[in-house]
Design a protein around this motif. Structure first.
Motif, PDB file in Angstrom:
ATOM      1  N   PRO A  72       9.894   5.660  10.526  1.00 24.37           N
ATOM      2  CA  PRO A  72      10.540   4.362  10.760  1.00 24.37           C
ATOM      3  C   PRO A  72      10.757   3.526   9.502  1.00 24.37           C
ATOM      4  CG  PRO A  72       8.378   4.503  11.829  1.00 24.37           C
ATOM      5  CD  PRO A  72       8.750   5.864  11.417  1.00 24.37           C
ATOM      6  N   LEU A  73       9.872   3.635   8.521  1.00 18.60           N
ATOM      7  CA  LEU A  73      10.098   2.924   7.259  1.00 18.60           C
ATOM      8  C   LEU A  73      11.328   3.463   6.532  1.00 18.60           C
ATOM      9  CD1 LEU A  73       6.498   2.421   5.848  1.00 18.60           C
ATOM     10  CD2 LEU A  73       8.257   0.635   5.932  1.00 18.60           C
ATOM     11  N   ARG A 125      11.724  -1.994  14.877  1.00 21.23           N
ATOM     12  CA  ARG A 125      12.405  -3.269  15.053  1.00 21.23           C
ATOM     13  C   ARG A 125      11.801  -4.395  14.207  1.00 21.23           C
ATOM     14  NH1 ARG A 125      16.028  -4.178  20.109  1.00 21.23           N
ATOM     15  NH2 ARG A 125      17.169  -5.001  18.330  1.00 21.23           N
ATOM     16  N   PRO A 126      10.475  -4.522  14.114  1.00 16.03           N
ATOM     17  CA  PRO A 126       9.930  -5.520  13.183  1.00 16.03           C
ATOM     18  C   PRO A 126      10.310  -5.245  11.729  1.00 16.03           C
ATOM     19  CG  PRO A 126       8.267  -4.867  14.772  1.00 16.03           C
ATOM     20  CD  PRO A 126       9.414  -3.926  14.951  1.00 16.03           C
ATOM     21  N   LEU A 127      10.346  -3.970  11.341  1.00 18.80           N
ATOM     22  CA  LEU A 127      10.741  -3.634   9.973  1.00 18.80           C
ATOM     23  C   LEU A 127      12.183  -4.079   9.706  1.00 18.80           C
ATOM     24  CD1 LEU A 127       9.196  -0.059   9.593  1.00 18.80           C
ATOM     25  CD2 LEU A 127       8.503  -2.111   8.340  1.00 18.80           C
ATOM     26  N   GLU A 131       9.765  -8.040   8.852  1.00 21.68           N
ATOM     27  CA  GLU A 131       8.382  -8.405   9.120  1.00 21.68           C
ATOM     28  C   GLU A 131       7.416  -7.386   8.505  1.00 21.68           C
ATOM     29  OE1 GLU A 131       8.021  -8.798  13.343  1.00 21.68           O
ATOM     30  OE2 GLU A 131       9.752 -10.155  13.486  1.00 21.68           O
ATOM     31  N   VAL A 132       6.209  -7.835   8.237  1.00 23.94           N
ATOM     32  CA  VAL A 132       5.163  -6.948   7.735  1.00 23.94           C
ATOM     33  C   VAL A 132       4.614  -6.127   8.904  1.00 23.94           C
ATOM     34  CG1 VAL A 132       2.898  -6.809   6.636  1.00 23.94           C
ATOM     35  CG2 VAL A 132       4.560  -8.528   5.878  1.00 23.94           C
ATOM     36  N   VAL A 133       4.502  -4.835   8.709  1.00 22.34           N
ATOM     37  CA  VAL A 133       4.008  -3.940   9.752  1.00 22.34           C
ATOM     38  C   VAL A 133       2.746  -3.246   9.264  1.00 22.34           C
ATOM     39  CG1 VAL A 133       4.465  -1.784  10.977  1.00 22.34           C
ATOM     40  CG2 VAL A 133       6.238  -3.547  10.850  1.00 22.34           C
ATOM     41  N   GLU A 134       1.721  -3.252  10.093  1.00 15.10           N
ATOM     42  CA  GLU A 134       0.518  -2.455   9.843  1.00 15.10           C
ATOM     43  C   GLU A 134       0.172  -1.774  11.156  1.00 15.10           C
ATOM     44  OE1 GLU A 134      -4.001  -2.724   8.023  1.00 15.10           O
ATOM     45  OE2 GLU A 134      -2.600  -4.386   7.757  1.00 15.10           O
ATOM     46  N   HIS A 135       0.665  -0.578  11.283  1.00 10.08           N
ATOM     47  CA  HIS A 135       0.585   0.126  12.550  1.00 10.08           C
ATOM     48  C   HIS A 135      -0.143   1.447  12.366  1.00 10.08           C
ATOM     49  CE1 HIS A 135       2.041   1.426  16.564  1.00 10.08           C
ATOM     50  NE2 HIS A 135       2.118   2.618  16.004  1.00 10.08           N
ATOM     51  N   VAL A 143       2.739   1.265   7.364  1.00  4.25           N
ATOM     52  CA  VAL A 143       2.199   0.071   6.735  1.00  4.25           C
ATOM     53  C   VAL A 143       3.181  -0.370   5.656  1.00  4.25           C
ATOM     54  CG1 VAL A 143       0.290  -0.916   5.416  1.00  4.25           C
ATOM     55  CG2 VAL A 143      -0.173   0.836   7.147  1.00  4.25           C
ATOM     56  N   GLY A 144       3.726  -1.576   5.788  1.00  2.00           N
ATOM     57  CA  GLY A 144       4.649  -2.062   4.772  1.00  2.00           C
ATOM     58  C   GLY A 144       5.641  -3.051   5.341  1.00  2.00           C
ATOM     59  N   SER A 145       6.594  -3.420   4.511  1.00  3.16           N
ATOM     60  CA  SER A 145       7.668  -4.322   4.925  1.00  3.16           C
ATOM     61  C   SER A 145       8.860  -4.086   4.017  1.00  3.16           C
ATOM     62  CB  SER A 145       7.218  -5.786   4.847  1.00  3.16           C
ATOM     63  OG  SER A 145       6.915  -6.144   3.511  1.00  3.16           O
ATOM     64  N   LEU A 146      10.006  -4.620   4.401  1.00  2.00           N
ATOM     65  CA  LEU A 146      11.226  -4.465   3.627  1.00  2.00           C
ATOM     66  C   LEU A 146      11.835  -5.837   3.364  1.00  2.00           C
ATOM     67  CD1 LEU A 146      12.798  -1.495   5.632  1.00  2.00           C
ATOM     68  CD2 LEU A 146      11.673  -1.357   3.404  1.00  2.00           C
TER      69      LEU A 146
END
Length: 312
Positions: A72-73, A125-127, A131-135, A143-146
């Motif tokens: 997903p990233l 969808r959060p990415l 948004e910051v994702v830590e899943h 783990v990360g964000s764009l």
């Protein structure tokens, strides 16, 4: 009902400059959306990044990008890069892919596709929204964000046919994209299932339809049946053909003269489709003739006066 047109693999092999020309001329001819299909040929997102700027003002969509091969990233970064290239006109269509291809070609697991898709969308969808994702989940770790300046989160549509996937689409996506799915199946299965899952929202239902303007209907159906014979055996599509009472893919093809095609397309509107993704099929001449007819019909419907191109 909005009218769009399909390009890419579904219409047969073509170089990227030719696909770009087709999309550009369809946009000039009045089409509202251009969808690049994703098969074993060109990458749909990359193709849109190249071709999209040549068709200003038109919605650009993928139909559809398989998610198992792309973390997903990775997909979020690629989709937002395309957004930057096309001025935030992307609609991201994704799907689980044909299970047999995913397992055979990539050696990836295909069990629990709806469960995997649900978790994928919960990350994707959060990415896309920055948004910051830590899943750390059952099937994905992300783990990360764009932070990609000037980009907006694209609308996300899900290729959904079975009840479980339609439930995921209604709850977590903005709608669905179908292919080889007839109007009876849309009205009795797809539309009510996704609408119920969406609660108070109105999900988008983009119905992909192969179309050919011809006086040789039997010959066109025979060719299509041969070309898409394997697709008709794929369990995902076979289930939809069985719901429609169709022996094979050729039975859900829209074929005939101008009057017949118009009546057949009206059945998709009556079934609840919000959009049509029309794929001219056949020889290059048949595709060009069909595309010109479809664009002329859309201009008459919308009341616009745009000179037709050389044939899409």
């Amino acid at each position: 009902m909005r009218i769009g047109m399909a390009f890419g693999d579904v219409r047969g092999p073509a170089p990227v400059p030719e696909i770009t020309r087709q999309i550009q001329e369809a946009a000039a001819g009045g089409v509202g959306s251009a969808w690049v299909t994703h098969g074993v040929g060109w990458d749909a997102l990359t193709t849109l990044a190249v071709a999209g700027p040549a068709a200003p003002g038109v919605e650009l969509g993928t139909a559809v990008v398989p998610f198992p091969q792309r973390h997903p990233l990775v997909l979020a970064k690629q989709a937002l890069t395309v957004q930057a290239a096309v001025g935030n006109r992307l609609t991201l269509g994704i799907g689980a892919g044909i299970a047999r291809m995913v397992s055979t070609m990539y050696g990836l697991p295909t069990d629990r596709p709806a469960r995997r898709m649900r978790e994928y969308l919960e990350v994707l969808r959060p990415l896309l929204r920055g948004e910051v994702v830590e899943h750390h989940g059952e099937t994905y770790t992300a783990v990360g964000s764009l932070d990609l300046p000037g980009t907006e989160a694209p609308s996300v549509l899900l290729a959904a046919l079975g009840p479980a996937m339609l439930k995921v689409a209604g709850e977590l996506a903005d709608g669905t994209i179908t292919w080889m799915t007839g109007p009876q199946t849309l009205s009795k299965h797809v539309v009510p299932s996704i609408t119920h899952a969406a609660g108070g929202r109105n999900p988008r239902v983009v119905a992909g339809v192969g179309v050919c303007l011809t006086s040789a209907e039997d010959a066109v159906r025979a060719r299509f049946a041969e070309q898409f014979a394997l697709a008709g055996q794929v369990p995902e599509y076979r289930a939809m053909l069985d719901r429609e009472g169709a022996a094979g893919p050729a039975d859900v093809l829209v074929v005939g003269d101008e009057t017949s095609i118009a009546k057949q397309l009206d059945r998709f509107r009556d079934a609840g489709a919000t959009d049509l993704m029309l794929a001219p099929i056949g020889t290059p001449d048949e595709q060009a003739r069909t595309a010109e007819f479809l664009l002329a019909a859309e201009r008459r419907r919308s009341g616009t006066a745009v000179a037709p191109g050389r044939g899409m």
